[in-house]
Design a protein around this motif. Structure first.
Motif, mmCIF file in Angstrom:
data_model
loop_
_atom_site.group_PDB
_atom_site.id
_atom_site.type_symbol
_atom_site.label_atom_id
_atom_site.label_comp_id
_atom_site.label_asym_id
_atom_site.label_seq_id
_atom_site.Cartn_x
_atom_site.Cartn_y
_atom_site.Cartn_z
ATOM 1 N N LEU A 85 0.829 -1.202 0.000
ATOM 2 C CA LEU A 85 0.000 0.000 0.000
ATOM 3 C C LEU A 85 0.865 1.254 0.000
ATOM 4 C CD1 LEU A 85 -2.661 -1.063 2.661
ATOM 5 C CD2 LEU A 85 -3.066 -0.791 0.210
ATOM 6 N N ARG A 86 1.900 1.268 0.810
ATOM 7 C CA ARG A 86 2.787 2.420 0.878
ATOM 8 C C ARG A 86 3.498 2.624 -0.462
ATOM 9 N NH1 ARG A 86 3.993 4.626 5.850
ATOM 10 N NH2 ARG A 86 5.954 5.383 4.978
ATOM 11 N N THR A 87 3.901 1.541 -1.096
ATOM 12 C CA THR A 87 4.544 1.651 -2.407
ATOM 13 C C THR A 87 3.599 2.285 -3.415
ATOM 14 O OG1 THR A 87 5.976 -0.252 -2.023
ATOM 15 C CG2 THR A 87 5.553 0.334 -4.313
ATOM 16 N N ARG A 88 2.362 1.853 -3.424
ATOM 17 C CA ARG A 88 1.397 2.403 -4.399
ATOM 18 C C ARG A 88 1.026 3.845 -4.091
ATOM 19 N NH1 ARG A 88 -2.098 -2.438 -7.083
ATOM 20 N NH2 ARG A 88 -0.600 -4.119 -6.628
ATOM 21 N N ALA A 89 1.219 4.250 -2.833
ATOM 22 C CA ALA A 89 0.984 5.638 -2.463
ATOM 23 C C ALA A 89 2.222 6.507 -2.649
ATOM 24 C CB ALA A 89 0.519 5.720 -1.012
ATOM 25 N N GLY A 90 3.320 5.888 -3.137
ATOM 26 C CA GLY A 90 4.544 6.653 -3.360
ATOM 27 C C GLY A 90 5.300 6.978 -2.093
ATOM 28 N N LEU A 91 5.139 6.137 -1.059
ATOM 29 C CA LEU A 91 5.800 6.374 0.215
ATOM 30 C C LEU A 91 6.947 5.399 0.408
ATOM 31 C CD1 LEU A 91 2.631 6.722 2.482
ATOM 32 C CD2 LEU A 91 4.015 8.581 1.536
ATOM 33 N N ALA A 92 7.916 5.806 1.227
ATOM 34 C CA ALA A 92 9.012 4.927 1.565
ATOM 35 C C ALA A 92 8.528 3.824 2.487
ATOM 36 C CB ALA A 92 10.136 5.724 2.239
ATOM 37 N N ALA A 93 9.297 2.776 2.597
ATOM 38 C CA ALA A 93 8.948 1.681 3.494
ATOM 39 C C ALA A 93 8.831 2.210 4.911
ATOM 40 C CB ALA A 93 9.997 0.578 3.421
ATOM 41 N N ALA A 94 7.924 1.630 5.676
ATOM 42 C CA ALA A 94 7.715 2.073 7.054
ATOM 43 C C ALA A 94 8.970 1.792 7.873
ATOM 44 C CB ALA A 94 6.527 1.361 7.672
ATOM 45 N N GLY A 95 9.363 2.769 8.691
ATOM 46 C CA GLY A 95 10.545 2.606 9.501
ATOM 47 C C GLY A 95 10.243 2.074 10.872
#
Length: 261
Positions: free
Chosen positions: A251-261
């Motif tokens: 989901l984060r990838t499709r939203a253009g976000l970095a992997a959760a830290g």
């Protein structure tokens, strides 16, 4: 000077308690028609749900044949004390590819009345029933709102702890995971059909960083005055693991976000 384009209609979907009401409030304040009779605000959603009672009832009918069993883990263990009842099917957890049928008896009801201006339709149940609403929602941008799974799960439990459903943290996380597996499946299955999907994180709506692709897809600028940072009420728990972590990462990838830290 060219005339501004007409904003595109949309359907807001994603697991309940993930920020779909926040986005829908923004849409309502930006000239979108959310429905004639909306659910009332309450302590769980003090600024409103922005959901049509009529659409909720129809989605409940569509899901009723698929929610007769109790929620179960992959190994067959029950994760709730009983099956879902009327009004609770926003907590449905089904296989990602389940084909939710469009009964002929509901064909006339599954049409949307004309409105002046763009429409936005919001209900967490749309994650399961979206395709049954075609052609009424065929041209609507699909906006999938998601949130940290532990925060969503805790918010679900806060909202359901007064009843006898018996949904614990594991069950709430299973609801989250199955809902977003379904959204990802739908997005992939509609690829190439000219239907636009936008994935946006709740936190990116609150801090304003998630508006770029969203406003581009809707072809309009949204009024952000509805945003209230105090709406971030459910704390984030331990980092997700296993399949839940994989779904959240996608989901984060499709939203253009970095992997959760």
């Amino acid at each position: 000077m060219s005339a501004p384009s007409t904003p595109r209609s949309c359907v807001v979907l994603g697991c309940g308690r993930s920020g779909t009401s926040l986005l829908s409030g923004l849409l309502a304040g930006s000239g979108y028609h959310l429905g004639r009779t909306l659910l009332r605000a309450d302590p769980s959603n003090p600024k409103g749900y922005f959901e049509s009672g009529r659409i909720n009832r129809l989605n409940e009918q569509l899901l009723a044949p698929y929610t007769t069993d109790v929620l179960r883990a992959a190994d067959g263990r029950p994760l709730a004390a009983r099956p879902l009842r009327e009004g609770e099917r926003w907590l449905a957890a089904l296989p990602a590819a389940v084909p939710v049928a469009r009964p002929e008896a509901l064909a006339d009801d599954l049409r949307l009345p004309p409105t002046d201006g763009p429409t936005a339709r919001k209900d967490p149940r749309f994650s399961w029933t979206l395709q049954a609403w075609d052609p009424a929602l065929a041209d609507s941008v699909r906006v999938c709102v998601f949130r940290d799974p532990s925060a969503t799960a805790r918010s679900i439990l806060t909202m359901t702890d007064q009843g006898d459903l018996g949904l614990g943290l594991e069950g709430a996380l299973a609801v989250w995971a199955s809902n977003y597996r379904r959204c990802l499946h739908l997005a992939d299955s509609e690829r190439g059909e000219g239907r636009r999907w936008v994935f946006v994180h709740y936190a990116a709506i609150l801090d304003g960083t998630g508006f770029g692709e969203l406003e581009d897809a809707l072809e309009t600028e949204l009024d952000r005055s509805f945003i209230d940072p105090e709406l971030q009420r459910s704390p984030v728990g331990a980092p997700p693991e296993g399949e839940i972590a994989e779904v959240y990462a996608e989901l984060r990838t499709r939203a253009g976000l970095a992997a959760a830290g």
